[in-house]
Design a protein around this motif. Structure first.
Motif, short mmCIF file in Angstrom:
data_model
loop_
_atom_site.label_atom_id
_atom_site.label_comp_id
_atom_site.label_asym_id
_atom_site.label_seq_id
_atom_site.Cartn_x
_atom_site.Cartn_y
_atom_site.Cartn_z
N VAL A 139 57.82 31.26 33.92
CA VAL A 139 57.09 31.36 32.67
C VAL A 139 56.90 29.95 32.13
O VAL A 139 57.73 29.08 32.36
N ASP A 140 55.83 29.74 31.43
CA ASP A 140 55.67 28.51 30.66
C ASP A 140 56.32 28.82 29.32
O ASP A 140 55.67 29.24 28.36
N TYR A 141 57.64 28.68 29.29
CA TYR A 141 58.45 29.20 28.19
C TYR A 141 58.02 28.67 26.83
O TYR A 141 57.87 29.44 25.88
N GLN A 142 57.84 27.37 26.72
CA GLN A 142 57.47 26.78 25.42
C GLN A 142 56.19 27.40 24.89
O GLN A 142 56.10 27.76 23.72
N LYS A 143 55.21 27.52 25.76
CA LYS A 143 53.91 28.05 25.33
C LYS A 143 53.99 29.56 25.07
O LYS A 143 53.38 30.07 24.14
N PHE A 144 54.75 30.28 25.90
CA PHE A 144 54.94 31.72 25.72
C PHE A 144 55.66 31.98 24.39
O PHE A 144 55.25 32.82 23.60
N HIS A 145 56.71 31.23 24.17
CA HIS A 145 57.54 31.43 22.98
C HIS A 145 56.78 31.11 21.69
O HIS A 145 56.87 31.84 20.70
N THR A 146 56.02 30.04 21.69
CA THR A 146 55.29 29.62 20.49
C THR A 146 53.87 30.19 20.42
O THR A 146 53.17 29.96 19.43
N GLN A 147 53.45 30.88 21.50
CA GLN A 147 52.11 31.46 21.58
C GLN A 147 51.03 30.41 21.40
O GLN A 147 50.10 30.54 20.61
N VAL A 148 51.19 29.34 22.18
CA VAL A 148 50.25 28.22 22.19
C VAL A 148 49.54 28.22 23.54
O VAL A 148 50.09 28.64 24.56
N ILE A 149 48.34 27.69 23.58
CA ILE A 149 47.56 27.63 24.81
C ILE A 149 48.27 26.74 25.84
O ILE A 149 48.70 25.63 25.53
N ALA A 150 48.37 27.25 27.06
CA ALA A 150 49.04 26.53 28.15
C ALA A 150 48.18 25.39 28.67
O ALA A 150 46.95 25.47 28.66
N SER A 151 48.84 24.34 29.12
CA SER A 151 48.13 23.21 29.71
C SER A 151 48.30 23.19 31.23
O SER A 151 47.69 22.37 31.90
N GLU A 152 49.13 24.08 31.76
CA GLU A 152 49.37 24.15 33.20
C GLU A 152 49.04 25.55 33.72
O GLU A 152 49.06 26.52 32.97
#
Length: 189
Positions: free
Chosen positions: A79-92
């Motif tokens: 998981v892209d944990y930071q982006k999943f957790h904060t519900q921010v658009i992924a960069s990867e």
């Protein structure tokens, strides 16, 4: 499901009712080689636990070159944990390098687990910390090593992957060209 339960129990104590709840929230998902589990430009929607297969985290640099940043194999969360957790658009991108079988948790199901199991936030934090520590330990030495040493370190760190993933991904991860990787491999034999 037992492999997931065993993995989670490394980070905290859960009773059967709690592990059954986690199991009930997991959905088996098959991804084919080259499928994306998460895409850059989108908010990650799922957490996955890899039962079989290998994923890579990758992105495109400012020259449009594809860069492999990290590999994750079976027995680990993806998981892209930071982006999943904060519900921010992924960069990867998170892409299946092989055919993969995972247990997937939607955002809602993951939050249900968090809101139902007392202490899940601590277990989740420990899992995330382990994943981040592994990523840093695997990446940090590569910055200062020559190509041969990087490749030998890769083989030591990911012994089961070398014959399962394309050499172009290995070269990208190591920060060298495929031609350089071929020379390194030839000189090692």
């Amino acid at each position: 499901m037992e492999i997931l339960t065993d993995y989670i129990l490394q980070f905290g104590d859960l009773n059967k009712q709690q592990t059954d709840l986690i199991a009930s929230k997991a959905k088996k998902l098959d991804l084919h080689k080259d499928d994306y589990f998460s895409e850059a430009g989108k908010i990650p929607k799922q957490v996955g636990f890899i039962l079989e297969g290998v994923f890579r985290f990758c992105y495109y640099n400012n020259k449009g070159e594809e860069i492999t940043n990290y590999f994750v194999e079976e027995g680990n969360f993806v998981v892209d944990y930071q982006k999943f957790h904060t519900q921010v658009i992924a960069s990867e991108y998170i892409q299946a390098v092989t055919d993969c079988k995972i247990l997937a948790f939607s955002r809602k199901d993951w939050e249900d687990i968090l809101n139902t199991i007392v202490g899940w936030d601590k277990i989740e934090a420990k899992i995330y910390q382990k994943c981040m520590t592994q990523a840093i330990e695997r990446r940090s030495p590569l910055v200062s090593e020559d190509a041969t040493t990087r490749y030998l370190s890769f083989m030591e760190e990911f012994p089961k992957l070398i014959n399962r993933i394309p050499l172009s991904y290995v070269a990208s991860y190591l920060g060298i060209t495929q031609q350089s990787l071929s020379r390194v491999r030839k000189n090692i034999r």
